[in-house]
Structures are given as structure tokens and as C-alpha cells.
Write a protein that holds these residues in place. Sequence first.
Motif, short mmCIF file in Angstrom:
data_model
loop_
_atom_site.label_atom_id
_atom_site.label_comp_id
_atom_site.label_asym_id
_atom_site.label_seq_id
_atom_site.Cartn_x
_atom_site.Cartn_y
_atom_site.Cartn_z
N GLN A 41 9.36 -16.74 -3.53
CA GLN A 41 9.04 -17.11 -1.60
C GLN A 41 9.61 -18.52 -1.18
OE1 GLN A 41 5.55 -14.98 -0.57
NE2 GLN A 41 6.01 -15.42 1.78
N GLN A 42 8.07 -19.25 -2.07
CA GLN A 42 7.88 -20.74 -1.57
C GLN A 42 9.31 -21.48 -2.09
OE1 GLN A 42 5.25 -21.89 0.30
NE2 GLN A 42 6.48 -22.96 1.10
N TRP A 43 10.41 -21.34 -2.75
CA TRP A 43 11.25 -22.04 -2.99
C TRP A 43 11.85 -21.33 -1.98
CZ3 TRP A 43 11.24 -20.87 -8.80
CH2 TRP A 43 10.01 -21.37 -9.51
N PHE A 44 12.61 -20.13 -1.58
CA PHE A 44 13.69 -20.13 -0.55
C PHE A 44 13.02 -20.50 0.53
CE2 PHE A 44 15.25 -17.03 2.27
CZ PHE A 44 16.60 -16.65 1.51
N GLU A 45 11.69 -20.70 0.99
CA GLU A 45 11.67 -20.75 2.50
C GLU A 45 11.42 -22.34 2.09
OE1 GLU A 45 7.40 -20.30 2.87
OE2 GLU A 45 7.57 -17.47 3.07
N ASP A 46 11.88 -22.97 1.70
CA ASP A 46 11.67 -24.97 1.52
C ASP A 46 13.28 -25.08 1.50
OD1 ASP A 46 8.98 -24.71 2.11
OD2 ASP A 46 8.35 -24.97 -0.20
N GLY A 47 13.78 -24.34 0.99
CA GLY A 47 15.05 -24.58 0.34
C GLY A 47 14.92 -25.71 -0.61
N THR A 48 14.76 -24.85 -1.45
CA THR A 48 13.82 -26.45 -2.23
C THR A 48 14.16 -25.17 -3.88
OG1 THR A 48 11.95 -26.30 -2.10
CG2 THR A 48 13.01 -28.11 -1.23
N GLN A 203 27.22 -34.61 -2.28
CA GLN A 203 26.96 -34.07 -0.79
C GLN A 203 26.30 -32.68 -0.76
OE1 GLN A 203 27.75 -36.93 2.41
NE2 GLN A 203 27.86 -34.25 3.28
N ASP A 204 24.98 -32.32 -1.24
CA ASP A 204 24.23 -30.79 -0.69
C ASP A 204 24.46 -30.41 0.19
OD1 ASP A 204 23.77 -31.48 -3.05
OD2 ASP A 204 21.19 -31.67 -2.26
N VAL A 205 24.97 -29.41 0.96
CA VAL A 205 25.01 -28.46 1.85
C VAL A 205 23.65 -27.64 2.28
CG1 VAL A 205 26.25 -25.99 2.72
CG2 VAL A 205 27.04 -28.01 0.69
N HIS A 206 23.17 -28.40 3.22
CA HIS A 206 21.99 -27.62 3.88
C HIS A 206 21.88 -27.24 5.84
CE1 HIS A 206 19.99 -30.84 1.85
NE2 HIS A 206 21.49 -32.04 2.54
N HIS A 207 20.93 -26.33 4.94
CA HIS A 207 21.54 -25.42 6.98
C HIS A 207 21.70 -23.79 5.83
CE1 HIS A 207 20.44 -28.87 9.54
NE2 HIS A 207 21.11 -29.58 8.82
N LYS A 208 21.53 -23.90 4.61
CA LYS A 208 21.42 -22.61 4.51
C LYS A 208 21.11 -21.49 5.24
CE LYS A 208 21.96 -23.38 0.48
NZ LYS A 208 21.77 -23.24 -1.77
N ALA A 213 17.42 -20.89 -2.22
CA ALA A 213 16.34 -21.97 -3.95
C ALA A 213 17.46 -21.73 -4.58
CB ALA A 213 15.99 -20.73 -4.71
N SER A 214 18.65 -22.59 -4.47
CA SER A 214 20.30 -22.93 -4.71
C SER A 214 21.00 -24.53 -4.49
CB SER A 214 21.15 -21.72 -5.54
OG SER A 214 22.40 -22.50 -6.05
N VAL A 215 21.49 -25.04 -5.58
CA VAL A 215 21.68 -26.24 -4.93
C VAL A 215 23.22 -26.12 -4.65
CG1 VAL A 215 22.26 -28.58 -5.41
CG2 VAL A 215 20.15 -28.15 -6.70
N THR A 216 23.57 -26.49 -3.53
CA THR A 216 24.92 -26.00 -3.89
C THR A 216 24.83 -27.22 -2.90
OG1 THR A 216 24.89 -24.27 -2.71
CG2 THR A 216 26.18 -24.52 -1.80
N SER A 217 26.64 -27.93 -2.73
CA SER A 217 27.05 -29.13 -2.69
C SER A 217 28.54 -29.35 -2.88
CB SER A 217 26.69 -30.19 -4.17
OG SER A 217 25.61 -29.91 -4.18
N GLU A 218 28.64 -30.86 -2.23
CA GLU A 218 29.81 -31.28 -2.32
C GLU A 218 30.77 -32.14 -3.53
OE1 GLU A 218 33.20 -32.90 1.81
OE2 GLU A 218 31.03 -32.75 1.73
N LEU A 219 31.11 -31.81 -3.16
CA LEU A 219 32.39 -33.09 -4.53
C LEU A 219 32.54 -33.73 -3.69
CD1 LEU A 219 32.53 -31.22 -8.14
CD2 LEU A 219 30.50 -31.90 -6.99
N ILE A 220 33.03 -34.75 -4.22
CA ILE A 220 33.84 -36.18 -3.43
C ILE A 220 34.73 -36.64 -4.39
CG2 ILE A 220 34.38 -37.33 -2.06
CD1 ILE A 220 31.88 -36.63 -0.51
N LEU A 221 35.29 -37.74 -4.38
CA LEU A 221 36.14 -37.75 -5.69
C LEU A 221 37.47 -38.70 -5.16
CD1 LEU A 221 36.82 -34.36 -6.93
CD2 LEU A 221 36.47 -35.85 -8.58
N ASP A 222 37.37 -40.21 -5.09
CA ASP A 222 37.62 -40.87 -4.22
C ASP A 222 38.05 -42.12 -5.34
OD1 ASP A 222 38.30 -42.76 -2.73
OD2 ASP A 222 36.43 -43.65 -1.77
N GLY A 223 39.59 -41.76 -5.90
CA GLY A 223 40.16 -42.18 -6.70
C GLY A 223 39.12 -42.33 -8.13
#
Length: 390
Positions: A41-48, A203-208, A213-223
Motif C-alpha cells: 500500500q505504501q509503495w504504491f502510494e509513494d510510487g516507490t 530517465q524514469d517515468v513519473h506521475h503514473k 510500485a514499479s520502476v518504468t524508464s526511458e532508455l536514451i542511446l546517444d552514440g
Amino acid sequence: MTDALDRLDILDLDDDLADEDRLLRDTVRKFADDRLRPHIQQWFEDGTLPARDLAREFGELGVLGMHLDGYGCQGSTATQYGIVCAEVEAVDSGLRSLVSVQGSLAMYAIYAYGSEEQKQRWLPGMAAGELIGCFGLTEPDSGSDPGSMRTRATRDGDDWVLTGTKMWITNGSLSDVAVVWARTEEGVAGFLVEKGMPGFTTQDVHHKISLRASVTSELILDGVRVPEANRLPEARGLKAPLGCLTEARYGIVWGVTGAARDALVTAIDYATSRVQFGKPIGGFQLTQKKLADLAVSLQHTQLTAKRLGELKDAGRIAPHHVSFGKFSNVSAALAICREARSILGGSGITTEYPVLRHAVNLETVYTYEGTHEVHTLVLGSHLTGLDAFR
């Protein structure tokens, strides 16, 4: 809770479990109840999520890549892996995503398409939860149509140079290694991009609202310069990442039965204790009609998962079987959670109860690893022999 669980097993499916499977289920269920459920419950509410700690604990439990053979993996049956997915997702879909992305996407990609050196380097640490992996296929403009990916890998001497962006990647910023799929002159290929490689950032996606309770990210590959030794040698064409997705979707078919079961158990407990008009609301016909419909639907999802486990253990499973399971089970689980929420009334909209949390999480599961519409067309193609994707 135990009483409600027993009542839900109307078809006595538990009687078919082998002793080893029942012991596994009870062990994972106890871990979930003792370690995960008190904090979700706390992980979900905190987004962590304490993902690295949990990965090590899941590793100690032996469930990361458990259906793979060797390299520190258990070599479990497909059915046993499914049982684990159901018990973990009975707590939260985000936790099952941590387990399944690690084992059925990142580890499976290395196991199925990697060199022996790559397997020896990565799989034992990933099985132990000491190393975390992610799977970089989806892009901002390439979701259901992975063949339109824009990420490119260009050969430069003994290296490959990767440029592009991946989006909606579970475990992305946590990962020690990212399995990244890119277009080359020879077709789609897979690469192991390691944390700290120059040009590789996340870079993590926020405001989900869902899967908090899950880490969702963008992967950036710059050369990003990746050595040839980090290319998956057996991955040739788009069939390789799609094969990984089929592997992961199988776990979803089982996992969502756990979320639906937990929502329905909660609804039964609430209905038998909440008193209105002088008696528990579970004693009214309308509530019993809801519970009966939901219980039958739940058992249908469990039967589907059980059958797919049998097919997979027999080496007979095909992509359309898995599409059937995801198409059927995710939509049914989502409907179960939504209706179960109505039984709880106003209490059902809070995180004090897990029902609506399961429902909003399943909104994501309904879409990821093949949208409901994509699986509709897979089934349609199987039935007609005609491809409706284009």
C-alpha cells in the motif's frame, strides 16, 4: 482470507497440484504475505519500490529465471513458474513485472540468443538478484509495431554504435544490463548495453496512475559504442524479440489470475462482514449474483492458465495459444476487479483495500506486451489464415 480462498476453488483445482507444486505455492505465498503485502500500500502510494533489495530476496527464493536450466536457475516447470507469477501478482502487478521482466525477458533473451560467454557472465548474477536486467524494445513511436523501430546500430570496426530511444521500460534505470533491440543493415539485432557505457542514460517515468510500485524508464542511446562481444549472436530478425515477448506473456496469463483472486477474496470477506439493512450484504441476492459470476470467471482464467502450463511443459505451446491466454485472462481479471470494487462501495476506492489498485494496475497489463487489440488480430489471423495487421 484462507476460508474465502478455499470457497473460491469451486472446481477443486488445488487437488490437482503435485506436492512439490503445492509446497512452492505455499512458500511463495508466505513470502508474499510476510514481506510484500504489509508494504505494498505504501509503495504504491509513494510510487516507490525497494527493487534492488527485493530482487536479491526473489533471487534467494529462487524465482528469477526459475524456468531456465543451468547458470544458477532452477529448471522449474512452466506450471511452477506460473504458480509463482500468480502468487506474486496477488500482491501487486508491479511486483510480478519485476520478476517476469528479469526472468522472462532479459534473462530469457540472453539464455535463448546469447553466447556461452554472455550466459556465464550475466545469468548467475541475475538469477541471484545481484544483477538486474531490462528489455528495450518499445519506443516512443513504436509500440504495437516493433518493426517500425527507429533505434539504429551501425557497424564501426569491431564495435557497434547505437542511437535511439526506448520507452516504457520496466526496471530500466535499475538495470546493470539492458537488452536493446536495434535495426542494422542486416535486420533487427539484440545488444547487451551495460550500465555506465558512455552515451547510455535513463530517465524514469513519473506521475503514473498505474503500476506505481514499479520502476518504468526511458532508455536514451546517444552514440553508445557496444563491442561485438555484446551482440546476441543467435538473435536474427524481429522473430527474436517477439519470441521473448511470447515467453513473458505466458507469465502474465498466470499472474493476472492472482490479482483477480485477491480482489475477489477481499470482496467476499467484505460482503460477509459488512452489515446493511440488518444483515451482511453477502446475504442479498444481487451481491450473491455478482460473486457467483466473478467466481466462475476466475475459475475460467485459472483453467486457461493451467492448460497453457500443460502445453508449455509438453513443448507444444505456440504464440496463438499465449495470445488466447492474454486476450482472455487479462480482460476477465480486469472485469473481476472492477465489479469486485463495486461490492466494497466507497471503501473500494481507497488503497486501504487492494481491489481498485489491482484494477488500475491491470489497465497497464491490458496494454503492455501486446495490446488487447493485437492479440485479437493474432487470434483472427489464426482463425482465418489472413493477416489483418496491415
